[in-house]
Design a protein around this motif. Sequence first.
Motif, PDB file in Angstrom:
ATOM      1  N   ILE A   2       0.834  -1.207   0.000  1.00 42.16           N
ATOM      2  CA  ILE A   2       0.000   0.000   0.000  1.00 42.16           C
ATOM      3  C   ILE A   2       0.866   1.253   0.000  1.00 42.16           C
ATOM      4  O   ILE A   2       0.602   2.227  -0.727  1.00 42.16           O
ATOM      5  CB  ILE A   2      -0.955  -0.017   1.205  1.00 42.16           C
ATOM      6  N   VAL A   3       1.914   1.263   0.827  1.00 45.02           N
ATOM      7  CA  VAL A   3       2.806   2.424   0.894  1.00 45.02           C
ATOM      8  C   VAL A   3       3.494   2.653  -0.446  1.00 45.02           C
ATOM      9  O   VAL A   3       3.630   3.796  -0.909  1.00 45.02           O
ATOM     10  CB  VAL A   3       3.827   2.254   2.027  1.00 45.02           C
ATOM     11  N   LEU A   4       3.942   1.583  -1.101  1.00 43.88           N
ATOM     12  CA  LEU A   4       4.555   1.726  -2.423  1.00 43.88           C
ATOM     13  C   LEU A   4       3.550   2.259  -3.442  1.00 43.88           C
ATOM     14  O   LEU A   4       3.900   3.077  -4.304  1.00 43.88           O
ATOM     15  CB  LEU A   4       5.116   0.392  -2.897  1.00 43.88           C
ATOM     16  N   ALA A  60      -6.683  14.087  -1.453  1.00 42.14           N
ATOM     17  CA  ALA A  60      -6.050  15.121  -0.627  1.00 42.14           C
ATOM     18  C   ALA A  60      -4.870  14.546   0.148  1.00 42.14           C
ATOM     19  O   ALA A  60      -3.840  15.219   0.335  1.00 42.14           O
ATOM     20  CB  ALA A  60      -7.071  15.717   0.330  1.00 42.14           C
ATOM     21  N   GLN A  61      -4.976  13.304   0.587  1.00 43.56           N
ATOM     22  CA  GLN A  61      -3.866  12.674   1.300  1.00 43.56           C
ATOM     23  C   GLN A  61      -2.664  12.456   0.386  1.00 43.56           C
ATOM     24  O   GLN A  61      -1.511  12.575   0.831  1.00 43.56           O
ATOM     25  CB  GLN A  61      -4.334  11.346   1.899  1.00 43.56           C
ATOM     26  N   ILE A  62      -2.905  12.148  -0.882  1.00 45.59           N
ATOM     27  CA  ILE A  62      -1.798  11.994  -1.838  1.00 45.59           C
ATOM     28  C   ILE A  62      -1.083  13.325  -2.010  1.00 45.59           C
ATOM     29  O   ILE A  62       0.164  13.387  -2.020  1.00 45.59           O
ATOM     30  CB  ILE A  62      -2.328  11.481  -3.186  1.00 45.59           C
ATOM     31  N   ALA A  63      -1.858  14.406  -2.145  1.00 44.46           N
ATOM     32  CA  ALA A  63      -1.228  15.728  -2.236  1.00 44.46           C
ATOM     33  C   ALA A  63      -0.455  16.055  -0.961  1.00 44.46           C
ATOM     34  O   ALA A  63       0.629  16.643  -1.015  1.00 44.46           O
ATOM     35  CB  ALA A  63      -2.297  16.785  -2.501  1.00 44.46           C
ATOM     36  N   LEU A  64      -1.012  15.663   0.186  1.00 44.66           N
ATOM     37  CA  LEU A  64      -0.323  15.879   1.459  1.00 44.66           C
ATOM     38  C   LEU A  64       1.008  15.127   1.501  1.00 44.66           C
ATOM     39  O   LEU A  64       2.006  15.644   2.018  1.00 44.66           O
ATOM     40  CB  LEU A  64      -1.221  15.444   2.615  1.00 44.66           C
ATOM     41  N   MET A  65       1.040  13.914   0.977  1.00 39.17           N
ATOM     42  CA  MET A  65       2.285  13.147   0.964  1.00 39.17           C
ATOM     43  C   MET A  65       3.373  13.884   0.199  1.00 39.17           C
ATOM     44  O   MET A  65       4.526  13.975   0.656  1.00 39.17           O
ATOM     45  CB  MET A  65       2.037  11.771   0.333  1.00 39.17           C
ATOM     46  N   ALA A  66       3.024  14.406  -0.979  1.00 41.69           N
ATOM     47  CA  ALA A  66       4.017  15.134  -1.777  1.00 41.69           C
ATOM     48  C   ALA A  66       4.454  16.414  -1.074  1.00 41.69           C
ATOM     49  O   ALA A  66       5.649  16.739  -1.038  1.00 41.69           O
ATOM     50  CB  ALA A  66       3.446  15.441  -3.157  1.00 41.69           C
ATOM     51  N   LEU A  67       3.502  17.138  -0.496  1.00 42.91           N
ATOM     52  CA  LEU A  67       3.832  18.380   0.195  1.00 42.91           C
ATOM     53  C   LEU A  67       4.654  18.117   1.451  1.00 42.91           C
ATOM     54  O   LEU A  67       5.556  18.892   1.785  1.00 42.91           O
ATOM     55  CB  LEU A  67       2.549  19.131   0.556  1.00 42.91           C
ATOM     56  N   LEU A  68       4.345  17.042   2.149  1.00 44.96           N
ATOM     57  CA  LEU A  68       5.060  16.724   3.383  1.00 44.96           C
ATOM     58  C   LEU A  68       6.522  16.407   3.102  1.00 44.96           C
ATOM     59  O   LEU A  68       7.430  16.901   3.794  1.00 44.96           O
ATOM     60  CB  LEU A  68       4.393  15.549   4.088  1.00 44.96           C
ATOM     61  N   GLY A  69       6.772  15.588   2.109  1.00 49.71           N
ATOM     62  CA  GLY A  69       8.149  15.250   1.786  1.00 49.71           C
ATOM     63  C   GLY A  69       8.892  16.390   1.122  1.00 49.71           C
ATOM     64  O   GLY A  69      10.080  16.600   1.369  1.00 49.71           O
ATOM     65  N   VAL A  86       5.669   8.192   5.490  1.00 50.77           N
ATOM     66  CA  VAL A  86       5.182   8.746   6.757  1.00 50.77           C
ATOM     67  C   VAL A  86       3.661   8.669   6.843  1.00 50.77           C
ATOM     68  O   VAL A  86       3.101   8.103   7.794  1.00 50.77           O
ATOM     69  CB  VAL A  86       5.663  10.202   6.918  1.00 50.77           C
ATOM     70  N   VAL A  87       2.982   9.224   5.853  1.00 51.74           N
ATOM     71  CA  VAL A  87       1.518   9.287   5.905  1.00 51.74           C
ATOM     72  C   VAL A  87       0.912   7.900   5.712  1.00 51.74           C
ATOM     73  O   VAL A  87      -0.051   7.533   6.409  1.00 51.74           O
ATOM     74  CB  VAL A  87       0.991  10.259   4.831  1.00 51.74           C
ATOM     75  N   GLY A  88       1.453   7.111   4.786  1.00 50.25           N
ATOM     76  CA  GLY A  88       0.916   5.767   4.570  1.00 50.25           C
ATOM     77  C   GLY A  88       1.054   4.890   5.799  1.00 50.25           C
ATOM     78  O   GLY A  88       0.124   4.155   6.157  1.00 50.25           O
ATOM     79  N   SER A  89       2.194   4.958   6.460  1.00 47.58           N
ATOM     80  CA  SER A  89       2.376   4.179   7.691  1.00 47.58           C
ATOM     81  C   SER A  89       1.426   4.649   8.781  1.00 47.58           C
ATOM     82  O   SER A  89       0.859   3.838   9.534  1.00 47.58           O
ATOM     83  CB  SER A  89       3.833   4.301   8.161  1.00 47.58           C
ATOM     84  N   ALA A  90       1.229   5.973   8.865  1.00 45.16           N
ATOM     85  CA  ALA A  90       0.301   6.506   9.874  1.00 45.16           C
ATOM     86  C   ALA A  90      -1.129   6.056   9.608  1.00 45.16           C
ATOM     87  O   ALA A  90      -1.868   5.690  10.534  1.00 45.16           O
ATOM     88  CB  ALA A  90       0.384   8.029   9.898  1.00 45.16           C
ATOM     89  N   LEU A  91      -1.540   6.060   8.347  1.00 44.10           N
ATOM     90  CA  LEU A  91      -2.894   5.624   8.015  1.00 44.10           C
ATOM     91  C   LEU A  91      -3.104   4.155   8.369  1.00 44.10           C
ATOM     92  O   LEU A  91      -4.158   3.772   8.900  1.00 44.10           O
ATOM     93  CB  LEU A  91      -3.156   5.848   6.524  1.00 44.10           C
ATOM     94  N   PHE A 148     -10.924   8.955  13.025  1.00 42.15           N
ATOM     95  CA  PHE A 148      -9.801   9.607  13.677  1.00 42.15           C
ATOM     96  C   PHE A 148      -8.687   9.931  12.690  1.00 42.15           C
ATOM     97  O   PHE A 148      -7.978  10.936  12.837  1.00 42.15           O
ATOM     98  CB  PHE A 148      -9.263   8.721  14.806  1.00 42.15           C
ATOM     99  N   HIS A 149      -8.525   9.086  11.668  1.00 39.56           N
ATOM    100  CA  HIS A 149      -7.464   9.337  10.698  1.00 39.56           C
ATOM    101  C   HIS A 149      -7.710  10.613   9.912  1.00 39.56           C
ATOM    102  O   HIS A 149      -6.775  11.279   9.463  1.00 39.56           O
ATOM    103  CB  HIS A 149      -7.315   8.150   9.752  1.00 39.56           C
ATOM    104  N   LEU A 150      -9.000  10.998   9.751  1.00 39.70           N
ATOM    105  CA  LEU A 150      -9.303  12.245   9.057  1.00 39.70           C
ATOM    106  C   LEU A 150      -8.855  13.451   9.880  1.00 39.70           C
ATOM    107  O   LEU A 150      -8.311  14.418   9.343  1.00 39.70           O
ATOM    108  CB  LEU A 150     -10.802  12.331   8.763  1.00 39.70           C
ATOM    109  N   VAL A 151      -9.080  13.377  11.194  1.00 41.57           N
ATOM    110  CA  VAL A 151      -8.634  14.450  12.074  1.00 41.57           C
ATOM    111  C   VAL A 151      -7.110  14.560  12.048  1.00 41.57           C
ATOM    112  O   VAL A 151      -6.548  15.657  11.952  1.00 41.57           O
ATOM    113  CB  VAL A 151      -9.134  14.214  13.518  1.00 41.57           C
ATOM    114  N   ALA A 152      -6.443  13.412  12.121  1.00 45.32           N
ATOM    115  CA  ALA A 152      -4.977  13.413  12.090  1.00 45.32           C
ATOM    116  C   ALA A 152      -4.454  13.950  10.763  1.00 45.32           C
ATOM    117  O   ALA A 152      -3.469  14.702  10.727  1.00 45.32           O
ATOM    118  CB  ALA A 152      -4.464  12.003  12.334  1.00 45.32           C
ATOM    119  N   THR A 153      -5.121  13.602   9.656  1.00 42.59           N
ATOM    120  CA  THR A 153      -4.697  14.104   8.351  1.00 42.59           C
ATOM    121  C   THR A 153      -4.832  15.615   8.276  1.00 42.59           C
ATOM    122  O   THR A 153      -3.933  16.310   7.780  1.00 42.59           O
ATOM    123  CB  THR A 153      -5.522  13.451   7.233  1.00 42.59           C
ATOM    124  N   GLY A 154      -5.947  16.140   8.772  1.00 39.74           N
ATOM    125  CA  GLY A 154      -6.152  17.586   8.773  1.00 39.74           C
ATOM    126  C   GLY A 154      -5.117  18.316   9.611  1.00 39.74           C
ATOM    127  O   GLY A 154      -4.569  19.346   9.191  1.00 39.74           O
TER     128      GLY A 154
END
Length: 395
Positions: free
Chosen positions: A61-63, A269-278, A292-297, A309-315
Amino acid sequence: MPNASESSPALAVSGTRLVQSLQRAGSGRSGPFVAILVVVAVLSLWPLVAGNPYILSAGVIVLNFAVFATAWNLMGGLTGYVSLGHIAFFGLGSYGTGLLVIHTGINSFVAVAAAAVVVGAISLLVGWAALRVRGASFVIVTIAIVLVLLLVFQSWRSVTGGSSGLVVPRPFPDLLRPEHHRVFFYIFLGLLLLVLVSYLVVDRSRFGQALKAIREDEDKAQSLGIPTARLKLAAFGISCFLTAIAGGMYALWFGDLDPIFQFDVVLSAQIALMALLGGVRYLFGPLVGAIVVGSALEYFLLNFGETQFHLVATGLLLVAVVLFAPDGVLALVAQLIRRLGPSATSIREVSAAEVRAQQDERVHAGTTGTAEDHSVGGSAVDSSRTDASERRSDD
């Protein structure tokens, strides 16, 4: 044994030297390609250390997220157009692959390629309309595309299966589930290699330089003669094509498609967050963010089940990235290493011996110059006296 205060500067200096050596290694033409091979080789060890099939499937999933985020970065990172609708092309790639395998019986991986080509052509039509606007308007248009496709695929039960889902035949039916995960882990790893190399080639080309000019100032780039509309459309098509391949591979791996997941705006939105985070300006930025985000999810899913709860953490994570690390984690780490390392001074430190040598050189140069001036002056006086005596003799 040195204490912590003594070891911290040494660690900082070592970290700075490591970063500098990596920068020197990556400055060559082959450096980044070697780095990609090293990263892929390290990731290939995951099936050997995964404790159980669930951990192995989490790696798949992370890959998948890493491939998706890197493909997204070809558009969002290079042009600055943040798309929250790339999940639409991921879903189209998934359903296109599944429907081709079910109704035509062709090879599963040929179906992935065929579906990706069709989705890439569709993305050019969508991009031709969507890329006429910028900023928040572009984001809204991409979200609207996802919502429309979600309603279509939920309602078109005779073709897509609707909310009941669509079961895709497995390409390796004889493999047990653990072996199935292992095989697809390496397939996704190869796909990640392809996407990283594609991003690097585009980033180093004149095409990529023009896309970055659009990102920095599109109006100025257009005034300089850059065909911004065509370049944006080409980047959008390449990005969506690779995204569709990721969606098709996901369909073959997971085998059960649901419109709610395949066209999930939150996942987009989470995919965009992954790119922005890294860090969207870094080759491995989306990969770091996906890890980071995939492991957290996966952690939230394992410990909190189907709660939100994962939505709150993502936000919260998205807010933290925008406020504290707008350029990504990799840029933040590089800044911290530079701050902890030895500070560069504008005055070069020299030894006392070097100072004395410099003074001796100046004195020697001054003495030589004075002697030369005297000799030149003396010769001039002598010549003037000779001329005067010659004039007297003539008189």
